[in-house]
Design an enzyme around this catalytic site. Structure first.
Site, PDB file in Angstrom:
ATOM      1  N   ARG A  80     -30.491  58.060   4.045  1.00  0.00           N
ATOM      2  CA  ARG A  80     -29.937  58.398   5.404  1.00  0.00           C
ATOM      3  C   ARG A  80     -28.650  59.165   4.963  1.00  0.00           C
ATOM      4  O   ARG A  80     -27.613  58.579   4.554  1.00  0.00           O
ATOM      5  CB  ARG A  80     -29.743  57.482   6.365  1.00  0.00           C
ATOM      6  CG  ARG A  80     -29.241  57.840   7.680  1.00  0.00           C
ATOM      7  CD  ARG A  80     -28.809  56.973   8.802  1.00  0.00           C
ATOM      8  NE  ARG A  80     -28.155  57.580   9.764  1.00  0.00           N
ATOM      9  CZ  ARG A  80     -27.389  56.972  10.212  1.00  0.00           C
ATOM     10  NH1 ARG A  80     -26.598  55.891  10.097  1.00  0.00           N
ATOM     11  NH2 ARG A  80     -26.555  57.921  11.499  1.00  0.00           N
ATOM     12  N   HIS A 124     -23.078  63.343  12.931  1.00  0.00           N
ATOM     13  CA  HIS A 124     -22.325  62.315  12.493  1.00  0.00           C
ATOM     14  C   HIS A 124     -20.852  62.660  12.856  1.00  0.00           C
ATOM     15  O   HIS A 124     -19.849  62.393  11.669  1.00  0.00           O
ATOM     16  CB  HIS A 124     -22.629  61.754  11.160  1.00  0.00           C
ATOM     17  CG  HIS A 124     -22.215  60.320  11.063  1.00  0.00           C
ATOM     18  ND1 HIS A 124     -23.435  59.359  10.697  1.00  0.00           N
ATOM     19  CD2 HIS A 124     -21.234  59.518  11.177  1.00  0.00           C
ATOM     20  CE1 HIS A 124     -22.674  58.096  10.698  1.00  0.00           C
ATOM     21  NE2 HIS A 124     -21.459  58.116  10.856  1.00  0.00           N
ATOM     22  N   GLU A 169     -24.395  57.147  16.850  1.00  0.00           N
ATOM     23  CA  GLU A 169     -23.496  56.536  17.577  1.00  0.00           C
ATOM     24  C   GLU A 169     -22.619  57.589  18.632  1.00  0.00           C
ATOM     25  O   GLU A 169     -21.461  57.585  18.646  1.00  0.00           O
ATOM     26  CB  GLU A 169     -22.547  55.950  16.922  1.00  0.00           C
ATOM     27  CG  GLU A 169     -23.286  54.915  15.738  1.00  0.00           C
ATOM     28  CD  GLU A 169     -22.312  53.927  15.185  1.00  0.00           C
ATOM     29  OE1 GLU A 169     -21.030  53.922  15.434  1.00  0.00           O
ATOM     30  OE2 GLU A 169     -22.486  53.081  14.534  1.00  0.00           O
ATOM     31  N   ASN A 297     -27.486  50.790  14.737  1.00  0.00           N
ATOM     32  CA  ASN A 297     -26.359  50.497  13.906  1.00  0.00           C
ATOM     33  C   ASN A 297     -25.756  48.890  14.473  1.00  0.00           C
ATOM     34  O   ASN A 297     -25.492  49.071  15.386  1.00  0.00           O
ATOM     35  CB  ASN A 297     -25.442  51.408  13.780  1.00  0.00           C
ATOM     36  CG  ASN A 297     -25.922  52.712  13.216  1.00  0.00           C
ATOM     37  OD1 ASN A 297     -27.077  52.661  12.593  1.00  0.00           O
ATOM     38  ND2 ASN A 297     -25.025  53.838  13.293  1.00  0.00           N
ATOM     39  N   TYR A 299     -23.032  45.781  13.231  1.00  0.00           N
ATOM     40  CA  TYR A 299     -22.102  45.124  12.644  1.00  0.00           C
ATOM     41  C   TYR A 299     -21.899  43.777  13.074  1.00  0.00           C
ATOM     42  O   TYR A 299     -21.579  42.791  12.178  1.00  0.00           O
ATOM     43  CB  TYR A 299     -20.939  45.912  12.407  1.00  0.00           C
ATOM     44  CG  TYR A 299     -21.329  47.304  11.654  1.00  0.00           C
ATOM     45  CD1 TYR A 299     -21.357  47.256  10.171  1.00  0.00           C
ATOM     46  CD2 TYR A 299     -21.710  48.338  12.295  1.00  0.00           C
ATOM     47  CE1 TYR A 299     -21.556  48.285   9.385  1.00  0.00           C
ATOM     48  CE2 TYR A 299     -22.009  49.353  11.664  1.00  0.00           C
ATOM     49  CZ  TYR A 299     -21.796  49.408  10.001  1.00  0.00           C
ATOM     50  OH  TYR A 299     -22.150  50.681   9.417  1.00  0.00           O
ATOM     51  N   GLU A 368     -27.755  51.256  10.018  1.00  0.00           N
ATOM     52  CA  GLU A 368     -26.410  51.074   9.434  1.00  0.00           C
ATOM     53  C   GLU A 368     -26.329  49.357   9.600  1.00  0.00           C
ATOM     54  O   GLU A 368     -26.812  48.963  10.789  1.00  0.00           O
ATOM     55  CB  GLU A 368     -25.353  51.619  10.076  1.00  0.00           C
ATOM     56  CG  GLU A 368     -25.229  53.087   9.734  1.00  0.00           C
ATOM     57  CD  GLU A 368     -23.917  53.789  10.346  1.00  0.00           C
ATOM     58  OE1 GLU A 368     -22.935  52.986  10.419  1.00  0.00           O
ATOM     59  OE2 GLU A 368     -23.667  54.957  10.667  1.00  0.00           O
TER      60      GLU A 368
HETATM   61  C1  FCB Z   1     -20.390  53.024  12.036  1.00  0.00           C
HETATM   62  C2  FCB Z   1     -20.360  54.555  11.731  1.00  0.00           C
HETATM   63  C3  FCB Z   1     -20.122  54.757  10.254  1.00  0.00           C
HETATM   64  C4  FCB Z   1     -19.206  53.622   9.598  1.00  0.00           C
HETATM   65  C5  FCB Z   1     -19.603  52.567   9.849  1.00  0.00           C
HETATM   66  C6  FCB Z   1     -18.637  51.216   9.317  1.00  0.00           C
HETATM   67  O1  FCB Z   1     -19.653  53.380  13.370  1.00  0.00           O
HETATM   68  O2  FCB Z   1     -21.468  55.202  12.191  1.00  0.00           O
HETATM   69  O3  FCB Z   1     -19.752  56.022  10.029  1.00  0.00           O
HETATM   70  O4  FCB Z   1     -17.688  54.171  10.043  1.00  0.00           O
HETATM   71  O5  FCB Z   1     -19.520  52.188  11.287  1.00  0.00           O
END
Ligand code: FCB
Length: 460
Positions: A80, A124, A169, A297, A299, A368
């Site tokens: 990607r 992006h 995002e 995405n 985290y 992500e």
């Molecule tokens: C996301 C973004 C990516 C990167 C990660 C850590 O929000 O899409 O570009 O910065 O976080």
């Protein structure tokens, strides 16, 4: 090191790695690329760590064959990347720049030659500065021009790129960019930020139409839904979670998957949402066109507590001033970003999305997931990033658990292939499974790269 066990994924599951144009390409002023909002923003005093910019980044624009060789050795089925709109249309509109198109042609051909399926993100965050000068995402024109640009790319690469992501995002583009002011263009506004959110969705809709018109195989959008947890069981904190969910999740997913704006938007934005002139009839039909997949995405979770408005006067209030604040997640490890590591929330989030939208939720690709760690280059020349390996193993296991609970997940892209320009945090935060020495541009695969390689190989 004792490697954590590999979770098992079904046949055909896509294993990938992700990057983004401004974070890795460099060559910011080469071959006719126009400036983006990030070129401008990163030059403003005090906006990025140490004043870092993406001028050189990982120099991927020149070193892409080396990076594709790393991907090939890793064994990913898909890569990607994102396309820089200002390389294609330096002024945001007008004729396409042949040199910009040529770069992505070469990139895609090299990927295909390596047996890797390209997955292209159209946006992006690198809006052409010329469009920001005309109002940016606050104005509808940007959405229309985004659709045109999507058509240009689909005509050029649609025969070779099977998977297309319109936006990455959009919450970040709208709220970090136009309300919080921590991302380009660095604005702190109220209703115009809500207009930006809407115009991003309209732009997505135009892009979907353009991609469909060219008959590309798969079309989707990448979101970053939050898993918001109430700080306490109080009614006030629970209501704060609803406002946080509205801003981070529902204002995106409800229009996309249910064709409506969430009822909770009035409680969340109050006076700021009263004037909805920027929304036009037909917009929601455009926005809610069926998709082949949704990119997620993920985290970390967020703990939310009730709070007063930061700005009492609605005329001065930003769209991110929604009477809540984030508080620390107690008792868990935090990454170098200061993000809490709670893998089970990944399962909870995906299951909750499936519950809310049922069959209207398209199949999911995790576009992500990864972690920034305090990496050390050891005297043996290696990076023994055991904490990143553990993070990836635990999140892949949590993803597998969501699949067992009925969420249709088709693929997983690790963020990121390379250490790169982490936006406002510059080069300080390293997310790569490959280390980049930003002085020499030397690439060193980390232990996490080798672990991921074995995981992929175990699925062959
Ligand atoms: C996301 C973004 C990516 C990167 C990660 C850590 O929000 O899409 O570009 O910065 O976080």
């Amino acid at each position: 090191m004792n490697s954590p066990a590999f979770p098992a994924f079904p046949e055909g599951f896509v294993f990938g790695a992700a990057t983004a144009a401004y974070q890795i390409e460099g060559a910011a002023a080469e071959d006719g690329r126009g400036p983006s909002v990030w070129d401008t923003y990163s030059r403003l005093p005090g906006r990025t760590a140490h004043g870092h910019t993406g001028d050189v980044a990982c120099d991927h624009y020149h070193r892409y064959p080396e990076d594709i060789a790393l991907l090939k050795d890793l064994g990913v089925t898909s890569y990607r990347f994102s396309i820089a709109w200002p390389r294609i249309r330096p002024q945001g509109s007008g004729p396409a720049n042949p040199a910009g198109l040529g770069f992505y042609d070469r990139l895609v051909d090299e990927l295909l030659a390596a047996g890797i399926e390209p997955a292209a993100t159209l946006y992006h965050w690198d809006l052409p500065q010329a469009l920001e000068d005309r109002g940016g995402w606050r104005v509808r024109e940007s959405a229309e021009l985004f659709g045109e640009y999507a058509g240009i790319m689909a005509r050029r690469l649609g025969d070779r790129v099977p998977r297309w992501i319109t936006l990455n995002e959009p919450w970040c583009s709208a709220f970090l960019g136009y309300a919080v002011g921590r991302h380009a263009p660095g604005a702190r506004e109220g209703t115009p930020a809500l207009a930006a959110a809407h115009h991003l969705l309209v732009g997505h809709g135009h892009a979907v139409s353009a991609l469909r018109a060219e008959g590309v195989r798969e079309v989707g959008i990448t979101l970053n839904p939050d898993w918001n947890v109430a700080a306490t069981g109080s009614d006030a904190d629970r209501a704060a979670v609803v406002r946080a969910d509205t801003q981070h999740n529902l204002v995106w997913t409800d229009p996309l998957f249910a064709g409506v704006y969430p009822a909770t938007e009035h409680e969340t934005w109050q006076e700021l949402i009263e004037n909805q002139d920027f929304r036009r009839e037909g917009d929601l039909d455009l926005i809610s066109q069926p998709l082949d997949f949704v990119g997620v995405n993920y985290y970390r979770p967020t703990v939310v507590a009730d709070a007063p408005y930061r700005e009492a006067d609605p005329a001065l209030r930003t769209a991110s001033d929604n009477r809540y604040r984030e508080v620390e997640y107690p008792g868990v490890r935090h990454t170098a970003m200061g993000w809490p590591v709670v893998p089970g929330t990944f399962t909870q989030l995906l299951v909750a999305m499936r519950q809310r939208y049922g069959d209207r939720l398209p199949p999911v690709h995790i576009t992500e997931n990864g972690s920034a760690e305090h990496d050390v280059l050891s005297p043996d020349g290696q990076v023994h990033d055991a904490s990143r390996v553990q993070y990836l193993a635990d999140h892949l296991a949590a993803l597998r658990a969501a699949m067992d609970e009925g969420v249709d997940v088709r693929g997983y892209y690790v963020w990121s292939l390379l250490d790169n320009f982490e936006w406002a945090l510059g080069y300080d935060k390293r997310f790569g499974i490959v280390r980049v020495d930003f002085e020499t541009q030397a690439r060193t695969p980390k232990a996490s790269y080798h672990w991921y390689r074995e995981l992929i190989a175990a699925h062959r």
